[in-house]
Design an enzyme around this catalytic site. Structure first.
Site, PDB file in Angstrom:
ATOM      1  N   ASP A   1       0.719  -1.277   0.059  1.00 32.09           N
ATOM      2  CA  ASP A   1       0.123  -0.096   0.021  1.00 32.09           C
ATOM      3  C   ASP A   1       1.030   1.395  -0.118  1.00 32.09           C
ATOM      4  O   ASP A   1       0.469   2.261   0.402  1.00 32.09           O
ATOM      5  CB  ASP A   1      -1.004   0.044   1.018  1.00 32.09           C
ATOM      6  CG  ASP A   1      -1.964  -1.137   1.273  1.00 32.09           C
ATOM      7  OD1 ASP A   1      -2.296  -1.716   0.031  1.00 32.09           O
ATOM      8  OD2 ASP A   1      -2.178  -1.833   2.064  1.00 32.09           O
TER       9      ASP A   1
ATOM     10  N   LYS B   1       1.804   2.258  -5.306  1.00 25.37           N
ATOM     11  CA  LYS B   1       2.393   1.353  -6.405  1.00 25.37           C
ATOM     12  C   LYS B   1       1.621   1.696  -7.440  1.00 25.37           C
ATOM     13  O   LYS B   1       1.849   2.256  -8.579  1.00 25.37           O
ATOM     14  CB  LYS B   1       2.768  -0.160  -6.156  1.00 25.37           C
ATOM     15  CG  LYS B   1       3.690  -0.406  -5.078  1.00 25.37           C
ATOM     16  CD  LYS B   1       3.753  -1.915  -4.831  1.00 25.37           C
ATOM     17  CE  LYS B   1       2.417  -2.471  -4.164  1.00 25.37           C
ATOM     18  NZ  LYS B   1       2.114  -2.090  -3.036  1.00 25.37           N
TER      19      LYS B   1
ATOM     20  N   GLY C   1      -4.563  -4.416  -3.655  1.00 21.48           N
ATOM     21  CA  GLY C   1      -5.496  -3.260  -3.902  1.00 21.48           C
ATOM     22  C   GLY C   1      -4.775  -2.031  -4.523  1.00 21.48           C
ATOM     23  O   GLY C   1      -4.147  -1.510  -3.529  1.00 21.48           O
ATOM     24  N   HIS C   2      -4.788  -1.985  -5.834  1.00 20.79           N
ATOM     25  CA  HIS C   2      -3.975  -0.583  -6.230  1.00 20.79           C
ATOM     26  C   HIS C   2      -4.922   0.401  -6.727  1.00 20.79           C
ATOM     27  O   HIS C   2      -5.786   0.290  -7.438  1.00 20.79           O
ATOM     28  CB  HIS C   2      -2.911  -1.067  -7.360  1.00 20.79           C
ATOM     29  CG  HIS C   2      -1.933  -2.102  -7.027  1.00 20.79           C
ATOM     30  ND1 HIS C   2      -1.123  -2.504  -7.890  1.00 20.79           N
ATOM     31  CD2 HIS C   2      -1.673  -2.757  -5.705  1.00 20.79           C
ATOM     32  CE1 HIS C   2      -0.077  -3.572  -6.912  1.00 20.79           C
ATOM     33  NE2 HIS C   2      -0.351  -3.563  -5.867  1.00 20.79           N
TER      34      HIS C   2
ATOM     35  N   GLN D   1       2.021  -6.411  -3.328  1.00 12.27           N
ATOM     36  CA  GLN D   1       2.581  -6.291  -1.994  1.00 12.27           C
ATOM     37  C   GLN D   1       3.910  -5.588  -2.099  1.00 12.27           C
ATOM     38  O   GLN D   1       4.146  -4.681  -2.646  1.00 12.27           O
ATOM     39  CB  GLN D   1       2.612  -7.908  -1.654  1.00 12.27           C
ATOM     40  CG  GLN D   1       1.332  -8.398  -1.480  1.00 12.27           C
ATOM     41  CD  GLN D   1       0.676  -8.962  -2.773  1.00 12.27           C
ATOM     42  OE1 GLN D   1       1.352  -9.744  -3.495  1.00 12.27           O
ATOM     43  NE2 GLN D   1      -0.451  -8.479  -2.944  1.00 12.27           N
TER      44      GLN D   1
END
Ligand code: GDP
Ligand code: IMO
Ligand code: MG
Length: 428
Positions: A13, A16, A40-41, A223
């Protein structure tokens, strides 16, 4: 030839998605090489927010190839939901390519991820329950089902049947859970197979051809270093290799083809899930970071644990991934702080440590050595030029480069694509 890896340096988080979306302006292709829908991007463009889990963060650019590589574990249902959601918002998904060698996440993986983690009691990892660990386990146990199998009706039916015997046995005997229905699952996944078929190909050949043709390729890590299965805070890690080395095996691209590595560094630290976090602030500072930064998980909505920047961790990430440039994100979140701290070393039993300890027992007991910086107390979110940043901000950034030994490439001062200060002009 130009292949750039974007990788997380902390516990995920870091932003990225934002950095990949920014760099993707220049890229021909964006590639995910590991992880799955545990990611979750978030990408924000002109106030519109897009949350991506499996689709590469280059999806907003028409004509850009978005490859989901062989190292990714793919939940077809989630991938199709994401594609539908994008299409509904007017985003063209025609550039997506899914590796025929990627492993498929099936309902029993998600189920077992949830029950398995809970059954660890106080030792639970706090996984995202997306079936990531169990799917990689099946791959390594050589009973996994790949996308090429999903595309072959008979093969898929056969493999699913065989696997369900094993899985239902485990579910019933180990977890006292009712068995899963073969016919129902088969029909559901046959439907997904037909919808995904047009996007499936040998992405290894495609990608290597593109690299050899001089195209610009961006590899998007999910990640981060401290969640890497080998280099992170094991066992409180994910089941894949987010570090730049993961690109070799997760995308089928030889290491010598990688030109540059960008490490994304959040200006402070967060962690979701369990495991050691030396600079964690279980106090008013931590609360302020969480509130100022709205630090709640994209995938699970869980409040993120918060703390000061740990430059030891970033230095370690630099070493492991060969990071050329740091992309500092969320610097604006620190705007309101009177003083800001940075961990520049660890002490253990009075001695200064030179490495990140492998032992979690040691890591849990290290005492962070902090340096304190005066805050800048100014809204920096509108600044687009490095020279215009307040002196105190520059001092904080400069110290980061000294302690980590990594140059500054990008500074992000807000979630939007345009809230970006570019320092290194030679990333691509
Ligand atoms: P990722 O998993 O590394 O892609 O990061 P996430 O998307 O899970 O979390 C990062 C959050 O920070 C997202 O909500 C982004 O929109 C947001 N973000 C990224 N860069 C910045 C920045 O420089 N400032 C602020 N305020 N938000 C940012
Ligand atoms: P992005 O790509 C933050 C964490 C989980 C848990 C551990 C293992 O958005 O940075 P898993 O479901 O992977 O088996 O969970 O890893 N985790 C993440 N934390 N960001 C992520 O992804 C994460 N993906 C997994 O919270 O502690
Ligand atoms: Mg995220």
């Amino acid at each position: 030839m130009s292949a750039v890896v974007v990788t997380g340096t902390q516990w995920g988080d870091e932003g990225k998605g934002k950095i990949v979306d920014y760099l993707a302006q220049q890229a021909d292709t964006v590639v995910r090489y590991q992880g799955g829908s545990n990611a979750g991007h978030t990408v924000s463009v002109k106030g519109e927010e897009y949350k991506l889990r499996l689709l590469p963060s280059g999806i907003l650019y028409k004509g850009t190839h978005c490859i989901v590589g062989n190292g990714v574990v793919v939940d077809p249902k989630i991938m199709l939901e994401e594609m539908d959601a994008m299409t509904a918002r007017g985003i063209d998904v025609a550039g997506i390519r899914l590796s025929n060698r990627a492993h498929v996440v099936l309902p029993y993986h998600c189920l077992m991820d949830g029950i398995g983690d809970e059954s660890r009691g106080k030792n639970k990892i706090g996984t995202t329950k997306r079936g990531i660990g169990p799917c990689y386990m099946d791959r390594d146990n050589r009973i996994g089902i790949r996308v090429c199998d999903l595309m072959d009706k008979d093969e898929f039916a056969k493999r699913l049947k065989e696997n369900l015997v094993i899985k239902n046995n485990e579910l019933e005997k180990l977890y006292n859970h009712e068995p899963l229905d073969y016919k129902e699952m088969l029909a559901e996944y046959e439907g997904y197979a037909e919808r995904l078929r047009p996007y499936v190909c040998d992405t290894i050949a495609l990608l290597n051809d593109e690299i050899n043709a001089g195209k610009k390729i961006l590899f998007e890590g999910a990640q981060a270093t401290m969640l890497d299965i080998d280099y992170g805070t094991y066992p409180y890690v994910t089941a894949s290799h987010p570090i730049s080395g993961g690109v070799g095996v997760g995308a089928g691209v030889a290491p010598k083809k990688i030109d540059k590595v960008v490490g994304v560094v959040k200006a402070y630290c967060t962690r979701v899930g369990e495991g050691p976090f030396p600079t964690e602030q279980l106090n008013a500072v931590g609360d302020k970071l969480r509130e100022a930064g709205h630090e709640y998980g994209t995938v699970t909505g869980r409040p993120r644990r918060t703390g000061w920047l740990d430059a030891c961790v970033v230095r370690y990430a630099g070493l492991l991934s060969g990071i050329d440039y740091m992309a500092i994100t969320r610097l604006d979140i620190l705007d309101g702080f009177d003083e800001i701290r940075m961990c520049t070393g660890y002490k253990y039993k009075g001695e200064l440590l030179h490495e990140i300890p492998a032992s979690l027992k040691v890591l849990a007991e290290v005492e962070p050595v902090y340096e304190t910086f005066p805050g800048w107390k100014q809204d920096i979110s509108g600044i687009r030029d490095y020279a215009e940043l307040p002196e105190n901000t520059k001092k904080y950034l400069k110290r980061m480069t000294e302690v980590t030994g990594i140059a500054l490439g990008i500074v992000s001062v807000g979630p939007n694509r345009d809230q970006t200060i570019i320092i290194a002009r030679d990333i691509f």
